[in-house]
Design a protein around this motif. Structure first.
Motif, PDB file in Angstrom:
ATOM      1  N   UNK A  55       2.858 -23.359 -42.922  1.00 45.62           N
ATOM      2  CA  UNK A  55       2.298 -22.479 -41.900  1.00 45.62           C
ATOM      3  C   UNK A  55       2.219 -23.259 -40.591  1.00 45.62           C
ATOM      4  N   UNK A  56       3.167 -22.972 -39.705  1.00 47.74           N
ATOM      5  CA  UNK A  56       3.219 -23.651 -38.410  1.00 47.74           C
ATOM      6  C   UNK A  56       2.703 -22.773 -37.282  1.00 47.74           C
ATOM      7  N   UNK A  57       2.095 -21.657 -37.638  1.00 46.72           N
ATOM      8  CA  UNK A  57       1.555 -20.761 -36.624  1.00 46.72           C
ATOM      9  C   UNK A  57       0.066 -20.970 -36.440  1.00 46.72           C
ATOM     10  N   UNK A  58      -0.549 -20.059 -35.715  1.00 51.56           N
ATOM     11  CA  UNK A  58      -1.983 -20.134 -35.431  1.00 51.56           C
ATOM     12  C   UNK A  58      -2.810 -19.260 -36.362  1.00 51.56           C
ATOM     13  N   UNK A  59      -2.163 -18.318 -37.059  1.00 55.14           N
ATOM     14  CA  UNK A  59      -2.874 -17.382 -37.934  1.00 55.14           C
ATOM     15  C   UNK A  59      -2.708 -17.796 -39.398  1.00 55.14           C
ATOM     16  N   UNK A  60      -3.643 -17.414 -40.253  1.00 56.95           N
ATOM     17  CA  UNK A  60      -3.476 -17.670 -41.688  1.00 56.95           C
ATOM     18  C   UNK A  60      -2.397 -16.745 -42.256  1.00 56.95           C
ATOM     19  N   UNK A  61      -1.720 -17.193 -43.319  1.00 59.15           N
ATOM     20  CA  UNK A  61      -0.667 -16.413 -43.961  1.00 59.15           C
ATOM     21  C   UNK A  61      -0.699 -16.667 -45.460  1.00 59.15           C
TER      22      UNK A  61
END
Length: 109
Positions: A55-61
């Motif tokens: 996960x390289x984004x800002x939101x959880x996934x």
């Protein structure tokens, strides 16, 4: 003398015994979850390949199999989920928090 040279030449061309080929190490492939999409969106890999979802984004996934075979749980930004795919077939993977995030995986030769 010619006969000796011919024997020497033939001996040099004879097949040499080879050791058994070394089994390749299992492959590892990274898949990024960035800005509400999987990158790449689709892959084809050989059986035994480990996918590392990061996960390289800002939101959880999540990394969730549509047939319920696995689920990563919620991955906070920076977290990763590893899964080795040994069974050939097609896998439809998505994020349970953002169902429009989809990833297609084909495992086979």
């Amino acid at each position: 003398m010619r006969f000796g040279a011919l024997l020497l030449l033939l001996a040099a061309c004879a097949p040499m015994p080879l050791s058994a080929p070394k089994a390749p190490e299992a492959a590892e492939v990274r898949v990024s979850l960035v800005d509400f999409e999987f990158q790449p969106k689709a892959l084809k890999v050989a059986p035994g390949t480990t996918l590392v979802f990061v996960n390289q984004g800002q939101a959880p996934h999540t990394v969730t199999d549509s047939r319920g075979r696995f689920d990563s749980g919620v991955l906070a930004p920076g977290a990763e989920f590893r899964r080795t795919f040994t069974e050939p077939g097609n896998y439809a993977i998505y994020c349970a928090l953002h169902p429009y995030m989809v990833f297609s995986l084909e495992v086979g030769p």
